[in-house]
Design an enzyme around this catalytic site. Structure first.
Site, PDB file in Angstrom:
ATOM      1  N   ASP A 244       0.870  -1.160   0.000  1.00 13.43           N
ATOM      2  CA  ASP A 244       0.000   0.000   0.000  1.00 13.43           C
ATOM      3  C   ASP A 244       0.923   1.231   0.000  1.00 13.43           C
ATOM      4  O   ASP A 244       2.111   1.108   0.331  1.00 13.43           O
ATOM      5  CB  ASP A 244      -0.876  -0.031   1.257  1.00 13.43           C
ATOM      6  CG  ASP A 244      -1.646   1.254   1.454  1.00 13.43           C
ATOM      7  OD1 ASP A 244      -2.333   1.696   0.521  1.00 13.43           O
ATOM      8  OD2 ASP A 244      -1.546   1.833   2.562  1.00 13.43           O
TER       9      ASP A 244
ATOM     10  N   ASP B 101      -0.219   5.111   0.787  1.00 17.04           N
ATOM     11  CA  ASP B 101      -0.512   6.123   1.800  1.00 17.04           C
ATOM     12  C   ASP B 101      -0.429   5.536   3.203  1.00 17.04           C
ATOM     13  O   ASP B 101      -1.005   4.475   3.502  1.00 17.04           O
ATOM     14  CB  ASP B 101      -1.912   6.698   1.585  1.00 17.04           C
ATOM     15  CG  ASP B 101      -2.032   7.481   0.287  1.00 17.04           C
ATOM     16  OD1 ASP B 101      -0.983   7.836  -0.286  1.00 17.04           O
ATOM     17  OD2 ASP B 101      -3.166   7.733  -0.148  1.00 17.04           O
TER      18      ASP B 101
ATOM     19  N   GLY C 209      -5.175   3.124  -3.290  1.00 16.28           N
ATOM     20  CA  GLY C 209      -6.411   3.845  -3.561  1.00 16.28           C
ATOM     21  C   GLY C 209      -6.148   5.315  -3.799  1.00 16.28           C
ATOM     22  O   GLY C 209      -7.087   6.097  -3.990  1.00 16.28           O
ATOM     23  N   GLY C 210      -4.874   5.702  -3.791  1.00 12.17           N
ATOM     24  CA  GLY C 210      -4.478   7.078  -4.085  1.00 12.17           C
ATOM     25  C   GLY C 210      -4.366   7.314  -5.576  1.00 12.17           C
ATOM     26  O   GLY C 210      -4.888   6.546  -6.388  1.00 12.17           O
TER      27      GLY C 210
ATOM     28  N   LYS D 211      -8.107  -3.904  -4.418  1.00 15.46           N
ATOM     29  CA  LYS D 211      -6.733  -4.379  -4.251  1.00 15.46           C
ATOM     30  C   LYS D 211      -6.657  -5.889  -4.433  1.00 15.46           C
ATOM     31  O   LYS D 211      -5.706  -6.410  -5.015  1.00 15.46           O
ATOM     32  CB  LYS D 211      -6.181  -3.952  -2.891  1.00 15.46           C
ATOM     33  CG  LYS D 211      -5.974  -2.444  -2.791  1.00 15.46           C
ATOM     34  CD  LYS D 211      -5.343  -2.036  -1.483  1.00 15.46           C
ATOM     35  CE  LYS D 211      -5.143  -0.524  -1.442  1.00 15.46           C
ATOM     36  NZ  LYS D 211      -4.509  -0.057  -0.192  1.00 15.46           N
TER      37      LYS D 211
ATOM     38  N   ASP E  92      -1.624  -0.619   5.800  1.00 16.03           N
ATOM     39  CA  ASP E  92      -2.117  -0.131   7.095  1.00 16.03           C
ATOM     40  C   ASP E  92      -3.634  -0.160   7.240  1.00 16.03           C
ATOM     41  O   ASP E  92      -4.153  -0.024   8.340  1.00 16.03           O
ATOM     42  CB  ASP E  92      -1.664   1.321   7.306  1.00 16.03           C
ATOM     43  CG  ASP E  92      -2.400   2.279   6.374  1.00 16.03           C
ATOM     44  OD1 ASP E  92      -3.269   3.035   6.852  1.00 16.03           O
ATOM     45  OD2 ASP E  92      -2.134   2.257   5.162  1.00 16.03           O
TER      46      ASP E  92
END
Length: 238
Positions: free
Chosen positions: A29, A31, A119-120, A167, A188
């Site tokens: 991931d 962020d 997801g950014g 994801k 996270d």
């Protein structure tokens, strides 16, 4: 802690270490994992919408609303223009989390491919990938859309990462394409936790922010990338 609980924790660690010993791909991931910030929150602050967006990010990461709902709501508050996004990347570049570069360099030295699944926004993640020597083809993230005037026009809803469960879809595609059998995901948030399976193992990361649900459910939860690095270096002794 009871003896029974200690045994169970040891068994969960063994499950993760068994995959780690044979790892053939690692997905991160971005962020609050690879970087210290939540990119969309920082973009919101840059555009003067920080307070409104931060609460929605917290809800999205805790799993209290679908990711697509949260993404749409946040972006409709920010409405970032192309010029604002470019200025943000130039003026407020994200900060790599301590230890992540060393860990990724170790993986690369062992010819283990590294992917960024986020997801950014791809435009913000590309410079991060460049710092870490990760090919752009290994980035899976959302794409912002703009009108010819440069005004915000939405996001590409066809990207798997724009949706809850996205994801996991990306990981399934990677496993099907490359025949990975021991793929590890590190992240996270709730969107990371839910992607294992199809990820063969999940490592929860809490060095920047600790999500209680992730900490409670991850078989291995770390707050320092050096913990993973040290295990990788000493795997033959475990």
């Amino acid at each position: 802690m009871s003896a029974c609980k200690r045994v169970r924790l040891a068994e969960m660690l063994e499950d993760v270490f068994a995959v780690l010993k044979r790892v053939d791909a690692v997905c991160f991931d971005v962020d609050s994992t690879v970087i210290r910030e939540e990119g969309i929150d920082e973009l919101a602050k840059f555009c003067g919408k920080g307070a409104e967006v931060a609460n929605l990010t917290s809800q999205a990461m805790s799993g209290s609303m679908t990711f697509q709902e949260a993404l749409d709501l946040r972006l409709n508050i920010i409405k970032p223009s192309l010029a604002q996004v470019k200025d943000f990347i130039k003026i407020s570049p994200p900060t790599l989390t301590p230890g992540v570069k060393k860990l990724i360099e170790l993986l690369h030295s062992r010819n283990i491919p590294v992917y960024l699944i986020s997801g950014g926004f791809r435009s913000i993640i590309v410079p991060i990938a460049d710092q870490l020597k990760i090919p752009h083809s290994h980035i899976f993230a959302n794409r912002l859309k703009f009108y010819f005037t440069g005004e915000y026009a939405g996001f590409d809803e066809n990207e798997p990462t724009s949706k809850s469960g996205g994801k996991g879809v990306v990981i399934q595609q990677l496993k099907a394409k490359h025949s990975f059998r021991n793929l590890i995901l590190i992240g996270d948030g709730a969107t990371d936790l839910e992607a294992a399976p199809p990820a063969d193992a999940f490592i929860g990361y809490g060095g920047n922010i600790i999500r209680p649900t992730v900490k409670a459910k991850a078989k291995w939860f770390v707050t320092d990338f050096n913990e993973i690095y040290n295990v990788l270096v000493n795997l033959n002794n475990i």
